[in-house]
Design a protein around this motif. Structure first.
Motif, PDB file in Angstrom:
ATOM      1  N   SER A  78       0.494  -1.017  -0.017  1.00 24.46           N
ATOM      2  CA  SER A  78      -0.024  -0.346   0.375  1.00 24.46           C
ATOM      3  C   SER A  78       0.797   1.070   0.114  1.00 24.46           C
ATOM      4  O   SER A  78       0.917   1.933   1.069  1.00 24.46           O
ATOM      5  N   PRO A  79       1.426   1.727  -1.003  1.00 23.40           N
ATOM      6  CA  PRO A  79       2.248   2.840  -0.850  1.00 23.40           C
ATOM      7  C   PRO A  79       1.071   3.971  -1.573  1.00 23.40           C
ATOM      8  O   PRO A  79       1.978   4.889  -1.477  1.00 23.40           O
ATOM      9  N   LYS A  80       0.134   4.192  -1.150  1.00 26.34           N
ATOM     10  CA  LYS A  80      -1.139   4.767  -1.399  1.00 26.34           C
ATOM     11  C   LYS A  80      -1.267   5.781  -0.348  1.00 26.34           C
ATOM     12  O   LYS A  80      -1.595   7.074  -0.491  1.00 26.34           O
ATOM     13  N   GLY A  81      -0.416   6.234   0.679  1.00 30.49           N
ATOM     14  CA  GLY A  81      -0.405   6.596   1.640  1.00 30.49           C
ATOM     15  C   GLY A  81       0.247   8.517   1.287  1.00 30.49           C
ATOM     16  O   GLY A  81      -0.783   9.204   1.400  1.00 30.49           O
ATOM     17  N   VAL A  82       1.012   7.903   0.193  1.00 26.64           N
ATOM     18  CA  VAL A  82       1.732   9.255  -0.752  1.00 26.64           C
ATOM     19  C   VAL A  82       0.762   9.917  -1.301  1.00 26.64           C
ATOM     20  O   VAL A  82       0.433  10.809  -1.353  1.00 26.64           O
ATOM     21  N   LEU A  83       0.545   9.134  -2.324  1.00 25.14           N
ATOM     22  CA  LEU A  83      -0.603   9.436  -3.314  1.00 25.14           C
ATOM     23  C   LEU A  83      -2.200   9.750  -2.364  1.00 25.14           C
ATOM     24  O   LEU A  83      -2.683  11.623  -2.557  1.00 25.14           O
ATOM     25  N   GLN A  84      -2.004   9.544  -1.770  1.00 30.58           N
ATOM     26  CA  GLN A  84      -3.888  10.476  -1.172  1.00 30.58           C
ATOM     27  C   GLN A  84      -3.270  10.892  -0.354  1.00 30.58           C
ATOM     28  O   GLN A  84      -4.178  12.107   0.087  1.00 30.58           O
ATOM     29  N   LEU A 112       1.704  14.716   6.619  1.00 35.45           N
ATOM     30  CA  LEU A 112       1.331  13.450   5.960  1.00 35.45           C
ATOM     31  C   LEU A 112       1.677  12.689   5.190  1.00 35.45           C
ATOM     32  O   LEU A 112       2.712  11.079   5.456  1.00 35.45           O
ATOM     33  N   ALA A 113       1.857  13.314   3.878  1.00 36.63           N
ATOM     34  CA  ALA A 113       2.474  12.698   3.325  1.00 36.63           C
ATOM     35  C   ALA A 113       3.911  11.863   3.021  1.00 36.63           C
ATOM     36  O   ALA A 113       4.353  11.008   2.258  1.00 36.63           O
ATOM     37  N   PHE A 114       4.863  13.475   3.339  1.00 39.29           N
ATOM     38  CA  PHE A 114       6.513  13.268   4.108  1.00 39.29           C
ATOM     39  C   PHE A 114       6.426  12.086   5.061  1.00 39.29           C
ATOM     40  O   PHE A 114       7.287  11.041   4.894  1.00 39.29           O
ATOM     41  N   LEU A 162      -5.143   3.276  -7.682  1.00 45.67           N
ATOM     42  CA  LEU A 162      -4.282   2.874  -6.541  1.00 45.67           C
ATOM     43  C   LEU A 162      -5.074   2.825  -5.319  1.00 45.67           C
ATOM     44  O   LEU A 162      -4.504   2.401  -4.136  1.00 45.67           O
ATOM     45  N   LEU A 163      -5.490   3.759  -5.347  1.00 44.82           N
ATOM     46  CA  LEU A 163      -6.229   4.289  -3.985  1.00 44.82           C
ATOM     47  C   LEU A 163      -7.007   3.379  -3.803  1.00 44.82           C
ATOM     48  O   LEU A 163      -6.719   2.798  -2.002  1.00 44.82           O
ATOM     49  N   MET A 171       3.053  15.199  -7.862  1.00 46.09           N
ATOM     50  CA  MET A 171       3.565  15.034  -6.867  1.00 46.09           C
ATOM     51  C   MET A 171       3.857  14.330  -5.899  1.00 46.09           C
ATOM     52  O   MET A 171       5.610  14.197  -4.804  1.00 46.09           O
ATOM     53  N   SER A 172       3.195  13.136  -6.321  1.00 49.73           N
ATOM     54  CA  SER A 172       3.669  11.279  -5.173  1.00 49.73           C
ATOM     55  C   SER A 172       5.195  11.367  -5.536  1.00 49.73           C
ATOM     56  O   SER A 172       5.955  10.994  -4.864  1.00 49.73           O
ATOM     57  N   LEU A 173       5.680  10.828  -6.688  1.00 46.48           N
ATOM     58  CA  LEU A 173       6.794  10.773  -7.056  1.00 46.48           C
ATOM     59  C   LEU A 173       7.506  11.385  -6.786  1.00 46.48           C
ATOM     60  O   LEU A 173       9.258  11.614  -6.562  1.00 46.48           O
TER      61      LEU A 173
END
Length: 501
Positions: free
Chosen positions: A65-71, A237-239, A297-298, A78-80
């Motif tokens: 679940s790498p969706k925390g950054v995208l979320q 939170l993304a960081f 992905l989310l 921006m997520s990349l």
């Protein structure tokens, strides 16, 4: 028994200790003929150091679940960007720790550096929350992922029973504890093998993703920075999600005293590991977006599985096994490293004396390893582990930021200190500022969780004065503690470490 430490300065070698009995109580005053010196050996080579860092950083998150950054960023671009920036910032932190680790050649990581720079109280608070909550909860979380994914191939058509997951998880935790208790060498060899498994799993995702790019599958990268709006207050939170995925770069510093030629091995292992992990993480996320759009992905509960089902066909059944092996590697590396933190904290008088003792034949910090077992089991079968980690995540980055800020302090306080590896001052300055800024902004964006974490952390202050400073404990308590320590020494066959030459 918790001993009251005697404070000294860095130039005097940190904390001082009194005389201790360096043989099993049952042996009396006789030294066994030909007995090998009881101490932790320098068995961590460059390859083993790299495997500790990579094997601990890469857990289940990048696969599941790498969706925390995208979320919390709102767009693919921006997520990349956040994944890349977090990799660079983690490299900055790791380089700062490379200087600290080659200047202060003691195990214990941020606990040791905070102890040397800021004194015993903040160092005790750090190890207090690590022992009671952070490490048991973190181990339980990654172990649950191991239990779930090792069982998934057997429950393809139905839901996996929660009890079965927890029972298999408990077995996995026990195996890791036994392995780290029995042999440093075997634990390191298995960690190397598991690290290669992790890298293989990442390549299984990256290579098809690159092939998709060659075929022109770039539709998900068009208008990459457009998407749903996301408030700037959510960027911390993304960081957090990004930095949490990279967490583990500091674990080699937990075992500095066991590293061969640490002045060269630590910086080299850190640089190689962080380059591999950063490139691997960014390319893995790029690969996901060649096949899965942001909305999918989310919604996905296991992104790597969704990706592999679309591109790899029947081979996708192997992905859960690789994820489970990845989790097991993180479990093994985390226990190996953090047990040394508890070992050093005990040696400095901040944890019960038994935790600083070593097995007479296996030369492992047996008590410091197994103390995690009951605490992790309690976490495993109780409560909301994710909430606990959210509460305490701010404390982790607060203390890491303080440790790196301590590097700047030492530059001015001890300018003549021997520094085999030295980084430009802007690197620790930028990293420590980023950590402290994230902590401060998290108070604004998520005051409830951060406030609870702050309160839990503050419980270490009265604990410090009760267990460490207060030296007029009842006589019955001291006698009971001493008898318990001696009994555990006999049962576990452990003695205090002999001084290194």
């Amino acid at each position: 028994m918790v001993r009251k430490p005697v404070v000294s300065t860095i130039s005097k070698g940190g904390y001082l200790q009194g005389n201790v009995n360096r043989r099993l109580p049952s042996l009396g005053n006789k030294e066994p003929p030909g007995q090998e010196k009881v101490q932790l050996k320098r068995k961590v080579t460059l390859l083993r150091g790299i495997s500790i860092i990579i094997g601990t950083i890469i857990g289940a998150g990048i696969f599941i679940s790498p969706k925390g950054v995208l979320q919390n960023t709102g767009s693919v671009g921006m997520s990349l960007t956040i994944w890349t920036v977090c990799g660079v910032l983690s490299l900055f932190g790791a380089l700062s720790y490379a200087e600290l680790g080659t200047s202060i050649k003691k195990s214990g990581g941020h606990y040791t550096y905070i102890l040397e720079v800021f004194g015993p109280l903040p160092a005790f608070v750090r190890v207090w929350v690590e022992l009671l909550i952070i490490r048991p909860a973190a181990t339980a979380v990654i172990s649950l992922a191991f239990g779930r994914y090792i069982l998934e191939p057997f429950f393809i058509q139905c839901e996996i029973p929660e009890l079965a997951i927890k029972l298999v998880t408990a077995v996995g935790i026990t195996v890791v504890m036994v392995l780290n208790s029995m042999s440093v060498s075997w634990s390191a060899r298995i960690q190397i093998f598991l690290t290669f498994c992790k890298l293989t799993a990442i390549l299984i995702i990256i290579v098809p993703g690159v092939m998709q790019l060659i075929k022109g599958q770039t539709q998900n990268f068009k208008d990459a920075f457009s998407g749903r709006d996301s408030s700037i207050t959510r960027l911390p939170l993304a960081f957090y999600y990004g930095m949490y995925a990279y967490a583990g770069w500091f674990y080699l510093n937990f075992v500095t005293e066991e590293v061969e030629n640490p002045e060269k091995t630590i910086p080299l292992a850190i640089c190689i590991s962080m380059a591999i992990v950063t490139i691997g993480y960014v390319l893995t996320n790029v690969a996901y977006f060649t096949t899965i759009n942001a909305e999918e992905l989310l919604l996905s509960n296991a992104v790597a599985v969704t990706f592999s089902e679309r591109l790899l066909g029947n081979f996708s059944l192997a992905v859960p096994i690789f994820v489970a092996l990845s989790c097991f590697g993180s479990m093994n590396g985390g226990v190996f490293a953090v047990s040394r933190l508890f070992y050093v904290a005990s040696r400095e008088g901040h944890l019960p004396e038994i935790l600083s003792m070593i097995h007479v034949r296996k030369h492992t910090p047996l008590p410091a390893v197994i103390v995690l077992h009951p605490l992790t089991m309690i976490m495993l079968f109780s409560g909301d582990l994710d909430s606990l980690l959210n509460f305490l995540s701010f404390a982790r980055w607060l203390f890491i930021g303080l440790a790196v800020a301590g590097l700047i302090y030492l530059r001015y306080k001890c300018p003549d200190m021997h520094r085999p590896f030295k980084v430009p001052l802007f690197i620790p300055a930028l990293f420590s500022f980023t950590c402290l800024f994230m902590v401060a902004l998290s108070l604004y964006s998520d005051p409830f969780s951060t406030g609870i974490g702050f309160i839990i952390t503050l419980t270490g202050v009265p604990a410090y004065y009760l267990f460490i400073i207060w030296d007029k404990k009842p006589k019955w308590f001291r006698i009971m503690s001493e008898r318990l320590t001696r009994t555990l020494q006999i049962i576990l066959e452990v003695v205090p470490e002999e001084e290194k030459l």
